[in-house]
Design an enzyme around this catalytic site. Structure first.
Site, PDB file in Angstrom:
ATOM      1  N   GLU A  68       0.861  -1.189   0.000  1.00  0.00           N
ATOM      2  CA  GLU A  68       0.000   0.000   0.000  1.00  0.00           C
ATOM      3  C   GLU A  68       0.894   1.235   0.000  1.00  0.00           C
ATOM      4  OE1 GLU A  68      -2.637   2.603  -0.308  1.00  0.00           O
ATOM      5  OE2 GLU A  68      -3.488   0.586  -0.097  1.00  0.00           O
ATOM      6  N   ASP A 117      -8.082   1.617  -8.095  1.00  0.00           N
ATOM      7  CA  ASP A 117      -8.520   2.901  -8.654  1.00  0.00           C
ATOM      8  C   ASP A 117      -8.727   2.736 -10.161  1.00  0.00           C
ATOM      9  OD1 ASP A 117      -8.777   5.564  -9.574  1.00  0.00           O
ATOM     10  OD2 ASP A 117      -7.498   6.305  -7.954  1.00  0.00           O
ATOM     11  N   ASP A 153     -15.996  -3.244  -9.122  1.00  0.00           N
ATOM     12  CA  ASP A 153     -17.398  -2.949  -9.456  1.00  0.00           C
ATOM     13  C   ASP A 153     -17.468  -2.050 -10.685  1.00  0.00           C
ATOM     14  OD1 ASP A 153     -16.366  -0.599  -8.070  1.00  0.00           O
ATOM     15  OD2 ASP A 153     -18.432   0.118  -8.118  1.00  0.00           O
TER      16      ASP A 153
END
Length: 210
Positions: A68, A117, A153
């Site tokens: 991350e 993203d 999604d």
């Protein structure tokens, strides 16, 4: 996922170096961070950490690494790892553009990309984690039979990913256009997954190998 900046974030992470490498001091030596030598599974972009900590708890026979870039988000992941006493999880504060500099060739058995993203503007497509520039890195660090697992999604990003993985010559093992329709008990819902699913968004998933 972006959080409000915490001026004390690096101080907090520095206090818990048994769980996180914040200065890349274990570059090309991540295996030394674990108590046992086991297969390595890598999540790129941990979010708040529900996915990788749950997975690590379920599978003590696997070593997990979470990468991350946002130090503020990483605080939450470290807190979960401490609370769950996970000795098969290590975290790395790292830009995903430099994976090949941190991991050895053929070192990773499985890569997870969860709700990355989408970078919807065309001029930003090279930042998408399924762009060919990232696929080249994944191919290098994954074992020959290693798997790439991607969940989102965002329909546009999913279609982009299918196209780019196919053009890269990858073999698809699963293409699921509605993960929650007949949800497997193996599916671990991320924080983002719950959020987007509650809005009625479909969840897409693919699994592929090089």
């Amino acid at each position: 996922m972006r959080m409000r900046n915490k001026p004390w974030a690096l101080d907090f992470l520095s206090e818990h170096k048994s769980f996180i490498d914040i200065d890349e001091s274990h570059q090309l030596d991540i295996t030394s961070r674990f108590k046992k030598q086991q297969p390595i599974h890598l999540e790129i972009g941990t979010g708040m950490g529900r996915f990788i900590t749950t997975l690590a708890k379920r599978h003590p026979e696997i070593n997990f690494v979470g990468v991350e870039l946002d130090k503020n988000i990483m605080i939450r992941v470290v807190e979960k790892a401490i609370e769950m006493e996970l000795d098969n999880l290590q975290l790395v504060l790292l830009d995903a553009n430099h994976l090949r500099d941190y991991f050895n060739a053929d070192e990773v058995s499985h890569i997870y990309l969860n709700f990355s993203d989408p970078w919807p503007k065309n001029r930003h497509e090279k930042r998408r984690l399924t762009h060919k520039n990232f696929l080249k890195q994944y191919k290098e660090i994954l074992k020959v039979d290693g798997m790439l697992q991607f969940k989102t999604d965002n329909r546009g990003l999913f279609e982009f990913s299918l196209e780019h993985l196919n053009n890269f010559g990858m073999k698809f093992h699963e293409i699921n256009l509605n993960v929650h329709e007949m949800e497997s008990p193996e599916n671990i819902r991320t924080e983002y997954e719950d959020k987007f699913s509650s809005r009625g968004n479909l969840i897409y998933q693919l699994k592929a190998s090089f």
